[in-house]
Design an enzyme around this catalytic site. Structure first.
Site, PDB file in Angstrom:
ATOM      1  N   ASP A 119      42.341  37.031 -54.007  1.00 14.76           N
ATOM      2  CA  ASP A 119      42.458  35.744 -53.316  1.00 14.76           C
ATOM      3  C   ASP A 119      43.302  34.789 -54.143  1.00 14.76           C
ATOM      4  O   ASP A 119      42.810  33.868 -54.792  1.00 14.76           O
ATOM      5  CB  ASP A 119      41.080  35.156 -53.009  1.00 14.76           C
ATOM      6  N   GLU A 152      32.736  21.196 -46.829  1.00 20.52           N
ATOM      7  CA  GLU A 152      31.503  20.416 -46.938  1.00 20.52           C
ATOM      8  C   GLU A 152      31.790  18.926 -46.867  1.00 20.52           C
ATOM      9  O   GLU A 152      32.795  18.453 -47.413  1.00 20.52           O
ATOM     10  CB  GLU A 152      30.800  20.700 -48.278  1.00 20.52           C
ATOM     11  N   HIS A 165      36.846  24.783 -49.770  1.00 19.60           N
ATOM     12  CA  HIS A 165      37.062  25.892 -50.697  1.00 19.60           C
ATOM     13  C   HIS A 165      37.644  27.055 -49.913  1.00 19.60           C
ATOM     14  O   HIS A 165      36.981  27.611 -49.042  1.00 19.60           O
ATOM     15  CB  HIS A 165      35.704  26.291 -51.321  1.00 19.60           C
ATOM     16  N   HIS A 195      42.025  28.102 -58.478  1.00 25.01           N
ATOM     17  CA  HIS A 195      41.362  28.749 -59.620  1.00 25.01           C
ATOM     18  C   HIS A 195      41.589  30.263 -59.731  1.00 25.01           C
ATOM     19  O   HIS A 195      40.933  30.911 -60.530  1.00 25.01           O
ATOM     20  CB  HIS A 195      39.871  28.364 -59.688  1.00 25.01           C
ATOM     21  N   GLY A 231      29.870  24.042 -55.517  1.00 27.28           N
ATOM     22  CA  GLY A 231      28.520  24.596 -55.588  1.00 27.28           C
ATOM     23  C   GLY A 231      28.384  25.624 -54.473  1.00 27.28           C
ATOM     24  O   GLY A 231      29.343  26.297 -54.116  1.00 27.28           O
ATOM     25  N   MET A 233      26.077  26.155 -50.513  1.00 25.49           N
ATOM     26  CA  MET A 233      25.328  25.346 -49.553  1.00 25.49           C
ATOM     27  C   MET A 233      24.038  24.870 -50.200  1.00 25.49           C
ATOM     28  O   MET A 233      23.296  25.676 -50.746  1.00 25.49           O
ATOM     29  CB  MET A 233      24.900  26.211 -48.372  1.00 25.49           C
ATOM     30  N   HIS A 277      34.870  27.140 -62.853  1.00 21.93           N
ATOM     31  CA  HIS A 277      35.273  26.949 -61.451  1.00 21.93           C
ATOM     32  C   HIS A 277      34.098  26.893 -60.490  1.00 21.93           C
ATOM     33  O   HIS A 277      34.247  26.471 -59.352  1.00 21.93           O
ATOM     34  CB  HIS A 277      36.268  28.021 -61.025  1.00 21.93           C
ATOM     35  N   LYS A 299      30.388  26.823 -42.800  1.00 20.22           N
ATOM     36  CA  LYS A 299      30.415  28.044 -43.597  1.00 20.22           C
ATOM     37  C   LYS A 299      31.161  29.123 -42.827  1.00 20.22           C
ATOM     38  O   LYS A 299      30.827  29.384 -41.677  1.00 20.22           O
ATOM     39  CB  LYS A 299      28.951  28.462 -43.797  1.00 20.22           C
TER      40      LYS A 299
END
Lengths: 137, 477
Positions: free
Chosen positions: B95, B206, B234, B324, B374, B376, B400, B476
């Site tokens: 990724d 989020e 993210h 990252h 973080g 959920m 990260h 999500k």
């Protein structure tokens, strides 16, 4: 043919075993699907033909699983049945499945790619073939 | 992890001396507890990284390091092209340029609480998320090449966001040296309908509230105050990046012996930076970074549209965007000498300290925002790159995220997706996801405590704590 997943701290390992190399490869493919969703929920409605070739058997496993990842990503499909033949470093397969249905399949995560981590294709002491590696989700 | 393999060199820094084929030592930044909790494979993988040609200074691991493939997740390693240094497709991962972007909203907690359900529904309707989801954009061959060359700048030119956004993205939203010709047809096909999609697994969008401020000066520079609402997302370079990782991992693993590189682990697949293959991968990987930046820019636009419907006139300025999973050419001082190096960060965030010329003027006095996701239900953190007065650590890198505490299989056995959604709802966190199984696999309890990780990052002098964010809504994938 038998399939299972195995633990990896960040990702998931996939493993197939069987009386022939082709069965082990089909098992690894089912294990790959199980990372995404329950393979039993996927109806074998449509077939996709896949062919690959590699200089080594373990690379052939990586190529086979990556070909499935590519087919799933570009066709928005999931698979549940595999007819595989392997001979002289070449694999020919027909994968049966259907279009992703988020409601019915509840797919947890797409597989991004197949790694060389824990990669092993070998005949075990009992004569059965094993094909395994870790996939990135 | 067997701590006796390491010598403690500071309260949160541990060194493993060179042994075997290692060319440089390895250093792990972590508290004793975090180090003890790491798998022994982290040390093994760091030692393998330390054996690669042209590695400079040391192989580093961040406080959130865990067993990866090839490199540990949370690994940092820099290579000197002039010393036979390599670039590793395994060292960047599948990724490419996965990262976090945070937007300010100008809204306060009470504003969002009043409209939380509707906002969650609209965000979920607008942001394509989950396995098999597609974006609305279809790129022509020329359009795709322009996107791969120009990244977020291309997206802004196409009407997604504004020019001001670019100042708050690493490299101003476009990495130079991308080579679309090095990107395979398969990679392009995988991206055909994935522009502006979130992905799945641990990728999310989020809505969060700032619930603690640790450094008021840096928080002021980032324009954050307790009670402010922000949006964090993210995700990475989607199918294009995944396929580039797949293509080059294979090619490099096969070609390595021909370059005289003996790989102790094939997943470390790499090529000399100055070889044709190394250059080709560098060009393709940079194109994937640009794809990730363009993708996050489109998602930003979609989030802004949803917010504007619920909160007319709202603006969502970009706080910052970090990647990252990358390899970047940067200048660092090693042993008193300035060098151009190729820094691999696999599950590690760049964390330039105050005064760094690449920072936007608004942040130059406090350091680069380091955005730590973080999961959920658990907190996210914003840190700032540490002052160079303490000496640059690990080529200006920090952690990260939390990292998993249990495997996907274990979480699936332990948690029920519907129950997780219910428990989070009782805590005021709204979850929208196409997959309850996905929710179970990503349950907050499946992740380590990110608090211990960010505290160790601060103690180690990698980055300082600025603010803690608590989730309100989580979309999500």
């Amino acid at each position: 043919m038998h399939w299972e997943t195995f633990e990896h701290e960040a990702d998931v390992g996939v493993r197939g075993t069987g009386g022939t190399l082709a069965e082990a490869f089909a098992g690894a493919a089912t294990a790959l699907i199980s990372v995404i969703c329950d393979p039993r929920a996927v109806q074998p409605r449509e077939a996709v033909d896949i062919a690959c070739a590699a200089p080594e058997l373990d690379l052939l496993l990586v190529d086979w699983l990556n070909a499935l990842v590519f087919a799933m990503a570009t066709r928005h499909m999931l698979f549940s049945r595999f007819e595989v033949t392997v001979a002289e470093g070449r694999l020919a397969a027909r994968a049966w499945g259907e279009a992703v249905d988020a409601e019915r399949h509840q797919p947890a995560a797409e597989v991004k790619g197949v790694s060389f981590c824990e990669l092993r294709v070998a005949r075990q002491a009992d004569g059965a073939w094993l094909a395994q590696c870790v996939v990135d989700v | 992890m067997d701590v006796s393999r390491f010598e403690q060199i500071a309260s949160c820094a541990w060194r493993m001396q060179r042994h075997g084929r290692m060319r440089v030592p390895a250093v792990v930044f972590a508290s004793r507890e975090l180090l003890q909790a790491m798998d022994d494979k982290v040390a093994e993988q760091l030692a393998n990284v330390a054996s690669l040609p042209g590695i400079v200074d040391a192989a580093y691991a961040m406080p959130d390091a865990h067993w990866g493939y090839g490199f540990p997740i949370g690994g940092v390693a820099a290579f000197d092209a002039g010393e036979g240094g390599v670039i590793s497709a395994g060292g960047v991962g599948f990724d490419i340029s996965c990262g976090v972007r945070t937007l300010r909203t100008g809204l306060r907690l009470e504003d969002v609480e009043r409209a939380k359900g509707r906002l969650a529904d609209l965000l979920y309707a607008r942001i394509p998320a989950g396995v098999g989801s597609t974006g609305e954009l279809r790129l022509s061959a020329e359009g795709m090449n322009a996107m791969l060359r120009k990244g977020a700048r291309w997206a802004v030119d196409e009407g997604f966001g504004s020019t001001e956004d670019l100042e708050f993205i690493e490299e101003h939203g476009v990495v130079a040296g991308a080579d679309p010709a090095a990107v395979s047809e398969q990679a392009r096909q995988r991206q055909r309908d994935e522009m502006g999609t979130l992905g799945s697994g641990n990728h999310y969008l989020e809505v969060q509230v700032v619930d603690a401020v640790f450094d008021p000066v840096a928080a002021r520079a980032f324009e954050l105050a307790a009670g402010d609402v922000v949006v964090s997302l993210h995700c990475g370079s989607r199918g294009l990046g995944h396929q580039i990782g797949t293509d080059y991992l294979r090619e490099m693993a096969i070609a390595a012996p021909q370059s005289g590189i003996e790989l102790v682990d094939r997943e470390l697949a790499c090529a000399p930076l100055r070889s044709p293959l190394g250059k080709r991968y560098l060009g393709a990987m940079r194109a994937a970074i640009n794809c990730a930046l363009a993708n996050r820019q489109i998602l930003t636009h979609l989030a802004r549209e949803a917010f504007a419907e619920v909160f007319p006139g709202s603006r969502l300025p970009l706080l910052y965007d970090v990647s990252h999973n990358t390899c970047k050419e940067e200048t660092h001082v090693v042993a008193g000498r300035e060098q151009r190096l190729f820094v691999h960060r696999k599950g590690a965030t760049r964390a330039f300290g105050p005064g760094h010329p690449e920072l936007p003027p608004a942040y130059r006095d406090v350091g680069q925002p380091v955005l730590i996701g973080g999961s959920m239900g658990t907190a996210s953190y914003i840190l700032a790159g540490a002052s160079p007065a303490r000496g640059e650590q690990a080529f200006a890198s920090a952690c990260h995220g939390a990292g998993r505490a249990m495997s996907r299989n274990a979480s699936l056995k332990r948690f029920n997706g519907r129950a997780v959604v219910g428990e989070l709802a009782a805590r005021g966190i709204v979850i929208r996801s196409p997959s309850l199984r996905g929710v179970a696999e990503e349950a907050p309890g499946a992740y380590k405590d990110v608090g211990a990780v960010v505290e160790a990052s601060e103690e180690a002098g990698l980055a300082g704590l600025v603010a803690r964010l608590r989730p309100l809504i989580c979309i999500k994938g």
